[in-house]
Design an enzyme around this catalytic site. Sequence first.
Site, short mmCIF file in Angstrom:
data_model
loop_
_atom_site.label_atom_id
_atom_site.label_comp_id
_atom_site.label_asym_id
_atom_site.label_seq_id
_atom_site.Cartn_x
_atom_site.Cartn_y
_atom_site.Cartn_z
N GLN A 29 33.23 40.62 4.64
CA GLN A 29 33.83 39.84 3.56
C GLN A 29 32.92 39.80 2.35
OE1 GLN A 29 34.47 36.35 5.97
NE2 GLN A 29 32.88 35.21 4.89
N GLY A 30 33.58 39.74 1.19
CA GLY A 30 32.89 39.61 -0.08
C GLY A 30 33.55 38.50 -0.88
N TYR A 31 32.90 38.13 -1.96
CA TYR A 31 33.38 37.01 -2.78
C TYR A 31 33.60 37.46 -4.21
CZ TYR A 31 32.46 34.17 1.21
OH TYR A 31 32.50 33.64 2.48
N ILE A 32 34.84 37.33 -4.67
CA ILE A 32 35.16 37.59 -6.07
C ILE A 32 34.60 36.45 -6.92
CG2 ILE A 32 37.05 37.77 -7.73
CD1 ILE A 32 38.66 39.17 -5.50
N GLU A 84 31.26 39.91 -6.03
CA GLU A 84 29.89 39.65 -6.42
C GLU A 84 28.97 40.42 -5.48
OE1 GLU A 84 30.02 35.40 -5.79
OE2 GLU A 84 30.73 35.03 -7.83
#
Length: 171
Positions: A29-32, A84
């Site tokens: 998972q990544g975070y916008i 990010e």
Amino acid sequence: MSGFEIERKFLVRGEDFKQQAESSSYIKQGYILSGGGRTVRVRIRDEKGFLTIKGPSRNGGLSRYEFEKEITLDEAEHLMALCEPGVVEKRRYIVPFRDHVFEVDEFFGDNDGLVFAEVELNDENESFEKPEFIGTEVTGDRRFYNSHLRRFPYLLWRATMPEEYRHTRQE
């Protein structure tokens, strides 16, 4: 899915949870966006994609608004490119125990050696039994928020953890 989620988070002792798990899945998972207690997350869980929006935590980290929508794997992979810097990778084990389900996350990469469990509740005051592998409660401790682990990975603060919670992954 949308609405308020109520969950408690605990450190995990030992490896017994793996034998008790009914299933597991790999998550990347990544975070916008991650700031001000709000997050917009892109997750790939095995071969499925998800977009999740979470509001600020309430009641000491016990509850927060969550909206989650399944998206295509292709959409998730493209959105990951907009995230990010920093990615969180983990294996999630689903462990039913009594009337509840514990989700145990074993982290990889810069968070290798960190293992914690979450249990979702229907009510903030709901009681539940804990399996033997459940240790110290860390609900509301920002160090254990995935969005925080992306920026301040476990490898930077692992030495501050009690020895019983420092996991070594067996390959």
